[in-house]
Design a protein around this motif. Structure first.
Motif, PDB file in Angstrom:
ATOM      1  N   TRP A 234     -48.616 -44.963  46.152  1.00 30.55           N
ATOM      2  CA  TRP A 234     -50.011 -44.394  45.931  1.00 30.55           C
ATOM      3  C   TRP A 234     -49.948 -43.293  44.996  1.00 30.55           C
ATOM      4  O   TRP A 234     -49.369 -42.274  44.822  1.00 30.55           O
ATOM      5  CB  TRP A 234     -50.141 -43.545  47.368  1.00 30.55           C
ATOM      6  CG  TRP A 234     -50.411 -44.649  48.497  1.00 30.55           C
ATOM      7  CD1 TRP A 234     -49.691 -45.030  49.520  1.00 30.55           C
ATOM      8  CD2 TRP A 234     -51.501 -45.124  48.788  1.00 30.55           C
ATOM      9  NE1 TRP A 234     -50.149 -46.025  50.194  1.00 30.55           N
ATOM     10  CE2 TRP A 234     -51.442 -46.045  50.037  1.00 30.55           C
ATOM     11  CE3 TRP A 234     -52.847 -45.339  48.098  1.00 30.55           C
ATOM     12  CZ2 TRP A 234     -52.311 -46.891  50.375  1.00 30.55           C
ATOM     13  CZ3 TRP A 234     -53.822 -46.037  48.624  1.00 30.55           C
ATOM     14  CH2 TRP A 234     -53.857 -46.824  49.777  1.00 30.55           C
ATOM     15  N   PRO A 235     -50.612 -43.914  43.693  1.00 33.12           N
ATOM     16  CA  PRO A 235     -50.756 -42.912  42.453  1.00 33.12           C
ATOM     17  C   PRO A 235     -51.201 -41.743  42.699  1.00 33.12           C
ATOM     18  O   PRO A 235     -52.298 -41.624  43.688  1.00 33.12           O
ATOM     19  CB  PRO A 235     -51.402 -43.882  41.777  1.00 33.12           C
ATOM     20  CG  PRO A 235     -51.577 -45.033  42.107  1.00 33.12           C
ATOM     21  CD  PRO A 235     -51.190 -44.968  43.503  1.00 33.12           C
ATOM     22  N   ARG A 236     -50.684 -40.565  42.185  1.00 25.68           N
ATOM     23  CA  ARG A 236     -51.604 -39.258  42.064  1.00 25.68           C
ATOM     24  C   ARG A 236     -52.103 -38.893  40.877  1.00 25.68           C
ATOM     25  O   ARG A 236     -51.909 -39.720  39.819  1.00 25.68           O
ATOM     26  CB  ARG A 236     -50.643 -38.259  42.549  1.00 25.68           C
ATOM     27  CG  ARG A 236     -49.896 -38.318  43.906  1.00 25.68           C
ATOM     28  CD  ARG A 236     -48.723 -37.362  44.358  1.00 25.68           C
ATOM     29  NE  ARG A 236     -48.380 -37.554  45.633  1.00 25.68           N
ATOM     30  CZ  ARG A 236     -49.065 -36.998  46.676  1.00 25.68           C
ATOM     31  NH1 ARG A 236     -50.013 -36.289  46.530  1.00 25.68           N
ATOM     32  NH2 ARG A 236     -48.581 -37.023  48.025  1.00 25.68           N
ATOM     33  N   ALA A 237     -53.010 -38.026  40.818  1.00 20.59           N
ATOM     34  CA  ALA A 237     -53.792 -37.624  39.521  1.00 20.59           C
ATOM     35  C   ALA A 237     -52.621 -37.513  38.415  1.00 20.59           C
ATOM     36  O   ALA A 237     -51.490 -36.848  38.593  1.00 20.59           O
ATOM     37  CB  ALA A 237     -54.252 -36.353  39.660  1.00 20.59           C
ATOM     38  N   GLY A 238     -52.704 -38.174  37.225  1.00 21.22           N
ATOM     39  CA  GLY A 238     -51.961 -38.096  36.017  1.00 21.22           C
ATOM     40  C   GLY A 238     -50.956 -39.447  35.945  1.00 21.22           C
ATOM     41  O   GLY A 238     -50.549 -39.742  35.020  1.00 21.22           O
ATOM     42  N   ASP A 239     -50.917 -40.375  36.974  1.00 23.44           N
ATOM     43  CA  ASP A 239     -50.115 -41.419  36.925  1.00 23.44           C
ATOM     44  C   ASP A 239     -51.229 -42.494  36.311  1.00 23.44           C
ATOM     45  O   ASP A 239     -52.353 -42.395  36.371  1.00 23.44           O
ATOM     46  CB  ASP A 239     -49.961 -41.984  38.422  1.00 23.44           C
ATOM     47  CG  ASP A 239     -48.667 -40.828  39.206  1.00 23.44           C
ATOM     48  OD1 ASP A 239     -47.984 -40.572  38.360  1.00 23.44           O
ATOM     49  OD2 ASP A 239     -48.701 -41.143  40.358  1.00 23.44           O
ATOM     50  N   ARG A 240     -50.488 -43.429  35.628  1.00 24.73           N
ATOM     51  CA  ARG A 240     -50.978 -44.261  34.757  1.00 24.73           C
ATOM     52  C   ARG A 240     -50.903 -45.527  35.486  1.00 24.73           C
ATOM     53  O   ARG A 240     -50.250 -45.736  36.414  1.00 24.73           O
ATOM     54  CB  ARG A 240     -50.425 -44.315  33.345  1.00 24.73           C
ATOM     55  CG  ARG A 240     -50.675 -43.147  32.559  1.00 24.73           C
ATOM     56  CD  ARG A 240     -50.056 -43.270  31.141  1.00 24.73           C
ATOM     57  NE  ARG A 240     -48.501 -43.706  31.236  1.00 24.73           N
ATOM     58  CZ  ARG A 240     -48.298 -44.623  30.458  1.00 24.73           C
ATOM     59  NH1 ARG A 240     -48.952 -45.807  29.731  1.00 24.73           N
ATOM     60  NH2 ARG A 240     -46.876 -45.084  30.436  1.00 24.73           N
ATOM     61  N   TYR A 241     -51.543 -46.427  35.243  1.00 20.06           N
ATOM     62  CA  TYR A 241     -51.650 -47.874  35.622  1.00 20.06           C
ATOM     63  C   TYR A 241     -51.849 -48.994  34.301  1.00 20.06           C
ATOM     64  O   TYR A 241     -52.501 -48.562  33.435  1.00 20.06           O
ATOM     65  CB  TYR A 241     -52.611 -48.408  36.837  1.00 20.06           C
ATOM     66  CG  TYR A 241     -54.151 -48.189  36.072  1.00 20.06           C
ATOM     67  CD1 TYR A 241     -54.855 -49.338  35.768  1.00 20.06           C
ATOM     68  CD2 TYR A 241     -55.013 -46.976  36.268  1.00 20.06           C
ATOM     69  CE1 TYR A 241     -55.940 -49.365  35.151  1.00 20.06           C
ATOM     70  CE2 TYR A 241     -56.034 -47.080  35.385  1.00 20.06           C
ATOM     71  CZ  TYR A 241     -56.650 -48.268  35.152  1.00 20.06           C
ATOM     72  OH  TYR A 241     -58.067 -48.178  34.785  1.00 20.06           O
ATOM     73  N   VAL A 242     -51.371 -50.364  34.581  1.00 18.42           N
ATOM     74  CA  VAL A 242     -51.792 -51.476  33.914  1.00 18.42           C
ATOM     75  C   VAL A 242     -52.009 -52.490  34.661  1.00 18.42           C
ATOM     76  O   VAL A 242     -51.354 -52.524  35.704  1.00 18.42           O
ATOM     77  CB  VAL A 242     -50.673 -51.509  32.684  1.00 18.42           C
ATOM     78  CG1 VAL A 242     -49.400 -52.031  33.437  1.00 18.42           C
ATOM     79  CG2 VAL A 242     -51.251 -52.832  31.837  1.00 18.42           C
ATOM     80  N   LEU A 243     -53.215 -53.220  34.624  1.00 18.19           N
ATOM     81  CA  LEU A 243     -53.564 -54.284  35.347  1.00 18.19           C
ATOM     82  C   LEU A 243     -53.375 -55.588  34.640  1.00 18.19           C
ATOM     83  O   LEU A 243     -53.684 -55.664  33.444  1.00 18.19           O
ATOM     84  CB  LEU A 243     -55.176 -54.047  35.571  1.00 18.19           C
ATOM     85  CG  LEU A 243     -55.546 -55.472  36.644  1.00 18.19           C
ATOM     86  CD1 LEU A 243     -55.117 -55.120  37.930  1.00 18.19           C
ATOM     87  CD2 LEU A 243     -57.143 -55.250  36.651  1.00 18.19           C
TER      88      LEU A 243
END
Length: 308
Positions: A234-243
């Motif tokens: 569960w990402p939080r504000a500021g966490d990045r992602y790549v799809l």
């Protein structure tokens, strides 16, 4: 045994995409509203409110999309309990049109957790008793059709995505607007990222249809029939992602897509998803079937070994 109504409301124009129907993100958003309603029926009326000691986190969604929802439509949702374990439960939420036709179903696994740490702990007896009164059976139209619901040990990782040369379908960062009262990513944001990146995966299939048998002059779009989403972090504000996404198979009607939403810092998955999608004639509102030549071309570019 009977489901109870847990949500009702309309479809806004801004919730719809260029296909002219409600975008998949907002189906999940409404399912989360319905989950709050069902939680209240179970005796947890403020389970998603700031200050709650316990909450629910979604482990899995299996979604069947059955009828389109267009701008201005009214919808309502019912909910019930399929089964309840020590700390988890499988719930059924069903979205209906006013005439009683099912619009979509959400076979949802939730965990009963502490609000701050997300630590699972057992259901209280009072909730177990209420769950018995809300027990329902899985209707045929909500059952898995093209997607299996077997337990998954995910193979997703950034390293494996690189090894497969899996298509980059999106990247970004979560901000506070993407998060719930406890600072965790809202589930509809996962579906939102998949929807935003779909053209990167679906574009080749559309090109093959244009070249190999789409009706002349047809406006070609797409639609999802079925989804399975598994939430691992569960990402939080500021966490990045790549799809990273790819087609794994197709037949004359449908294509099977696999999505990995990954944490670029650790390489581990925030979540994974499997989708069954169609090409849609946007004027006739009918499935466009793919001739053998188009299927063969798509399979040459597919990742046959790609799994959740």
């Amino acid at each position: 045994m009977a489901a109870v109504e847990v949500w009702g409301g309309g479809v806004n124009t801004w919730e719809c995409d260029r296909m002219g129907h409600m975008n998949v993100r907002y189906y999940v958003a409404k399912a989360m509203d319905g989950l709050a309603g069902l939680a209240a029926e179970l005796g947890m009326p403020r389970v998603f409110a700031p200050g709650a000691q316990a909450t629910l986190v979604v482990r899995e969604h299996h979604i069947r999309f059955l009828r389109e929802a267009h701008p201005g439509s009214f919808l309502f949702m019912t909910g019930g309990v399929l089964e309840m374990g020590e700390c988890e439960a499988r719930l059924l939420l069903t979205l209906f049109h006013p005439n009683g036709e099912p619009c979509a179903t959400f076979n949802t696994v939730v965990a009963h957790v502490t609000a701050e740490e997300g630590r699972p702990f057992p259901w209280p007896q009072r909730i177990r008793e209420r769950a018995k009164a809300l027990q329902v059976e899985l209707e045929d139209y909500a059952a898995p059709r093209s997607i299996r619901l077997d337990p998954v040990v995910s193979a997703a990782s950034l390293q494996r995505a690189e090894a497969l040369n899996l298509r980059r379908a999106g990247r970004g960062v979560f901000d506070v607007r993407d998060c719930d009262a406890f600072g965790r990513m809202r589930p509809e944001l996962f579906m939102s990222k998949l929807s935003d990146g779909i053209s990167q995966v679906f574009g080749g299939a559309t090109s093959q249809l244009v070249a190999n048998g789409a009706p002349e002059g047809a406006r070609i779009g797409g639609a999802a029939l079925e989804y399975r989403l598994l939430y691992f972090g569960w990402p939080r504000a500021g966490d990045r992602y790549v799809l990273r996404s790819g087609l794994s198979d197709c037949d004359e009607r449908v294509r099977r897509l696999i999505h990995w939403l990954l944490d670029p810092e650790t390489g581990r998955p925030w979540g994974v998803a499997e989708a069954i999608v169609i090409s849609l004639d946007l004027d006739a509102r009918k499935v466009i079937k793919m001739p053998p030549e188009a299927q063969a071309a798509i399979r040459r570019e597919a990742y046959a070994e790609l799994t959740l």
